[in-house]
Scaffold this motif. Structure first.
Motif, PDB file in Angstrom:
ATOM      1  N   MET A   1      84.766  37.595   5.875  1.00  0.00           N
ATOM      2  CA  MET A   1      86.221  37.525   5.989  1.00  0.00           C
ATOM      3  C   MET A   1      86.864  38.518   5.024  1.00  0.00           C
ATOM      4  O   MET A   1      86.303  38.860   3.995  1.00  0.00           O
ATOM      5  CB  MET A   1      86.721  36.115   5.697  1.00  0.00           C
ATOM      6  N   LEU A   2      88.046  38.959   5.393  1.00  0.00           N
ATOM      7  CA  LEU A   2      88.811  39.896   4.582  1.00  0.00           C
ATOM      8  C   LEU A   2      90.227  39.339   4.450  1.00  0.00           C
ATOM      9  O   LEU A   2      90.831  38.930   5.440  1.00  0.00           O
ATOM     10  CB  LEU A   2      88.834  41.259   5.267  1.00  0.00           C
ATOM     11  N   PHE A   3      90.719  39.304   3.212  1.00  0.00           N
ATOM     12  CA  PHE A   3      92.046  38.742   2.949  1.00  0.00           C
ATOM     13  C   PHE A   3      92.898  39.711   2.144  1.00  0.00           C
ATOM     14  O   PHE A   3      92.383  40.472   1.323  1.00  0.00           O
ATOM     15  CB  PHE A   3      91.934  37.452   2.119  1.00  0.00           C
ATOM     16  N   THR A   4      94.193  39.642   2.359  1.00  0.00           N
ATOM     17  CA  THR A   4      95.125  40.272   1.429  1.00  0.00           C
ATOM     18  C   THR A   4      95.453  39.217   0.380  1.00  0.00           C
ATOM     19  O   THR A   4      95.429  38.018   0.658  1.00  0.00           O
ATOM     20  CB  THR A   4      96.444  40.696   2.096  1.00  0.00           C
ATOM     21  N   ILE A   5      95.750  39.670  -0.810  1.00  0.00           N
ATOM     22  CA  ILE A   5      96.298  38.812  -1.849  1.00  0.00           C
ATOM     23  C   ILE A   5      97.512  39.568  -2.344  1.00  0.00           C
ATOM     24  O   ILE A   5      97.380  40.643  -2.939  1.00  0.00           O
ATOM     25  CB  ILE A   5      95.285  38.557  -2.985  1.00  0.00           C
ATOM     26  N   GLU A   6      98.696  39.063  -2.025  1.00  0.00           N
ATOM     27  CA  GLU A   6      99.905  39.844  -2.259  1.00  0.00           C
ATOM     28  C   GLU A   6     101.078  39.006  -2.754  1.00  0.00           C
ATOM     29  O   GLU A   6     102.051  38.802  -2.046  1.00  0.00           O
ATOM     30  CB  GLU A   6     100.287  40.613  -0.997  1.00  0.00           C
ATOM     31  N   PRO A   7     100.975  38.544  -4.004  1.00  0.00           N
ATOM     32  CA  PRO A   7     102.119  37.815  -4.551  1.00  0.00           C
ATOM     33  C   PRO A   7     103.292  38.764  -4.764  1.00  0.00           C
ATOM     34  O   PRO A   7     103.102  39.956  -5.009  1.00  0.00           O
ATOM     35  CB  PRO A   7     101.588  37.289  -5.890  1.00  0.00           C
ATOM     36  N   GLY A   8     104.469  38.252  -4.646  1.00  0.00           N
ATOM     37  CA  GLY A   8     105.654  39.070  -4.872  1.00  0.00           C
ATOM     38  C   GLY A   8     106.776  38.210  -5.417  1.00  0.00           C
ATOM     39  O   GLY A   8     106.812  37.002  -5.199  1.00  0.00           O
ATOM     40  N   ILE A   9     107.654  38.827  -6.133  1.00  0.00           N
ATOM     41  CA  ILE A   9     108.847  38.137  -6.619  1.00  0.00           C
ATOM     42  C   ILE A   9     110.029  39.061  -6.365  1.00  0.00           C
ATOM     43  O   ILE A   9     109.944  40.276  -6.573  1.00  0.00           O
ATOM     44  CB  ILE A   9     108.733  37.747  -8.112  1.00  0.00           C
ATOM     45  N   TYR A  10     111.115  38.480  -5.885  1.00  0.00           N
ATOM     46  CA  TYR A  10     112.285  39.259  -5.500  1.00  0.00           C
ATOM     47  C   TYR A  10     113.524  38.567  -6.056  1.00  0.00           C
ATOM     48  O   TYR A  10     113.767  37.407  -5.759  1.00  0.00           O
ATOM     49  CB  TYR A  10     112.389  39.348  -3.973  1.00  0.00           C
ATOM     50  N   VAL A  11     114.273  39.280  -6.868  1.00  0.00           N
ATOM     51  CA  VAL A  11     115.491  38.733  -7.466  1.00  0.00           C
ATOM     52  C   VAL A  11     116.654  39.533  -6.872  1.00  0.00           C
ATOM     53  O   VAL A  11     117.027  40.589  -7.382  1.00  0.00           O
ATOM     54  CB  VAL A  11     115.466  38.832  -9.006  1.00  0.00           C
ATOM     55  N   GLU A  12     117.191  39.024  -5.786  1.00  0.00           N
ATOM     56  CA  GLU A  12     118.222  39.763  -5.051  1.00  0.00           C
ATOM     57  C   GLU A  12     119.468  39.999  -5.889  1.00  0.00           C
ATOM     58  O   GLU A  12     120.094  41.058  -5.789  1.00  0.00           O
ATOM     59  CB  GLU A  12     118.559  39.035  -3.756  1.00  0.00           C
ATOM     60  N   GLU A  13     119.814  39.032  -6.747  1.00  0.00           N
ATOM     61  CA  GLU A  13     121.008  39.190  -7.585  1.00  0.00           C
ATOM     62  C   GLU A  13     120.879  40.404  -8.512  1.00  0.00           C
ATOM     63  O   GLU A  13     121.868  41.010  -8.885  1.00  0.00           O
ATOM     64  CB  GLU A  13     121.240  37.940  -8.454  1.00  0.00           C
ATOM     65  N   GLU A  14     119.673  40.730  -8.876  1.00  0.00           N
ATOM     66  CA  GLU A  14     119.420  41.875  -9.762  1.00  0.00           C
ATOM     67  C   GLU A  14     118.987  43.117  -8.983  1.00  0.00           C
ATOM     68  O   GLU A  14     118.706  44.158  -9.568  1.00  0.00           O
ATOM     69  CB  GLU A  14     118.327  41.511 -10.777  1.00  0.00           C
ATOM     70  N   GLN A  15     118.883  42.997  -7.677  1.00  0.00           N
ATOM     71  CA  GLN A  15     118.429  44.072  -6.798  1.00  0.00           C
ATOM     72  C   GLN A  15     117.084  44.637  -7.253  1.00  0.00           C
ATOM     73  O   GLN A  15     116.904  45.850  -7.380  1.00  0.00           O
ATOM     74  CB  GLN A  15     119.474  45.172  -6.690  1.00  0.00           C
ATOM     75  N   LEU A  16     116.152  43.727  -7.501  1.00  0.00           N
ATOM     76  CA  LEU A  16     114.815  44.173  -7.871  1.00  0.00           C
ATOM     77  C   LEU A  16     113.769  43.256  -7.274  1.00  0.00           C
ATOM     78  O   LEU A  16     114.035  42.122  -6.905  1.00  0.00           O
ATOM     79  CB  LEU A  16     114.656  44.275  -9.397  1.00  0.00           C
TER      80      LEU A  16
END
Length: 95
Positions: free
Chosen positions: A44-59
Protein backbone atom coordinates in the motif's frame (compact mmCIF):
# COMPACT_ATOMS: atom_id res chain seq x y z
CA UNK A 1 -5.15 9.74 25.39
CA UNK A 2 -5.84 12.42 28.00
CA UNK A 3 -9.43 13.51 28.58
CA UNK A 4 -8.66 17.06 27.43
CA UNK A 5 -7.22 15.72 24.15
CA UNK A 6 -10.24 13.48 23.69
CA UNK A 7 -12.56 16.47 24.30
CA UNK A 8 -10.83 18.50 21.58
CA UNK A 9 -11.14 15.61 19.12
CA UNK A 10 -14.75 15.03 19.99
CA UNK A 11 -15.64 18.72 19.71
CA UNK A 12 -13.91 18.89 16.32
CA UNK A 13 -12.94 22.49 17.13
CA UNK A 14 -9.67 21.89 15.29
CA UNK A 15 -11.64 21.64 12.02
CA UNK A 16 -11.62 25.44 11.80
CA UNK A 17 -7.91 25.23 10.90
CA UNK A 18 -7.58 21.68 9.60
CA UNK A 19 -10.45 21.09 7.23
CA UNK A 20 -9.17 18.21 5.14
CA UNK A 21 -8.00 14.72 5.98
CA UNK A 22 -4.38 14.00 6.77
CA UNK A 23 -3.92 10.89 4.66
CA UNK A 24 -5.32 8.87 1.80
CA UNK A 25 -4.40 5.95 -0.42
CA UNK A 26 -2.18 6.89 -3.32
CA UNK A 27 -2.17 5.07 -6.61
CA UNK A 28 -2.75 5.24 -10.33
CA UNK A 29 -5.54 7.80 -10.01
CA UNK A 30 -3.81 9.81 -7.22
CA UNK A 31 -6.75 9.67 -4.79
CA UNK A 32 -7.37 5.95 -5.11
CA UNK A 33 -10.07 4.60 -2.88
CA UNK A 34 -8.91 2.23 -0.20
CA UNK A 35 -11.08 -0.10 1.79
CA UNK A 36 -11.19 1.32 5.31
CA UNK A 37 -12.06 -2.02 6.88
CA UNK A 38 -8.86 -3.68 5.61
CA UNK A 39 -5.70 -3.50 7.71
CA UNK A 40 -2.71 -1.64 6.34
CA UNK A 41 -0.54 -4.11 4.47
CA UNK A 42 2.62 -4.37 2.39
CA UNK A 43 2.30 -2.82 -1.04
CA UNK A 44 0.00 0.00 0.00
CA UNK A 45 1.01 3.59 -0.61
CA UNK A 46 -0.29 6.52 1.43
CA UNK A 47 0.03 10.26 1.50
CA UNK A 48 0.59 11.85 4.88
CA UNK A 49 -0.34 15.49 4.52
CA UNK A 50 -1.26 17.44 7.63
CA UNK A 51 -2.06 21.07 7.05
CA UNK A 52 -3.15 24.08 9.01
CA UNK A 53 -4.88 27.10 7.51
CA UNK A 54 -5.58 30.34 9.34
CA UNK A 55 -7.82 32.27 6.96
CA UNK A 56 -7.99 35.33 9.23
CA UNK A 57 -4.22 35.68 8.85
CA UNK A 58 -4.22 34.63 5.17
CA UNK A 59 -1.69 31.90 5.79
CA UNK A 60 -1.49 28.18 5.64
CA UNK A 61 0.90 25.31 5.20
CA UNK A 62 0.64 21.68 4.26
CA UNK A 63 3.53 19.25 4.24
CA UNK A 64 3.11 16.07 2.22
CA UNK A 65 5.02 12.83 2.43
CA UNK A 66 4.31 9.69 0.50
CA UNK A 67 4.93 6.45 2.37
CA UNK A 68 5.15 2.99 0.85
CA UNK A 69 4.33 0.11 3.17
CA UNK A 70 6.66 -2.90 2.76
CA UNK A 71 7.09 -6.19 4.59
CA UNK A 72 10.33 -4.94 6.13
CA UNK A 73 9.12 -1.47 7.13
CA UNK A 74 7.81 1.80 5.82
CA UNK A 75 9.69 3.68 3.11
CA UNK A 76 9.44 7.48 3.12
CA UNK A 77 9.47 8.31 -0.59
CA UNK A 78 10.21 11.96 0.21
CA UNK A 79 13.28 11.20 2.31
CA UNK A 80 16.00 13.67 1.47
CA UNK A 81 13.65 16.26 -0.02
CA UNK A 82 14.25 19.62 1.68
CA UNK A 83 11.39 20.84 3.87
CA UNK A 84 12.85 23.36 6.32
CA UNK A 85 13.58 26.93 5.29
CA UNK A 86 17.29 26.30 5.71
CA UNK A 87 17.21 23.10 3.63
CA UNK A 88 15.22 24.77 0.85
CA UNK A 89 17.49 27.82 0.74
CA UNK A 90 20.56 25.57 0.60
CA UNK A 91 19.06 23.54 -2.24
CA UNK A 92 18.13 26.73 -4.15
CA UNK A 93 21.75 27.93 -4.00
CA UNK A 94 22.92 24.81 -5.81
CA UNK A 95 20.68 25.36 -8.86
Amino acid sequence: MKNEDRNVLESRAFRKYLYHGISHHLGVDVHDLGLKHLPIQAGMLFTIEPGIYVEEEQLGIRIENNVWITKTGNVDLFKGIPITVEEIEKAMKTL
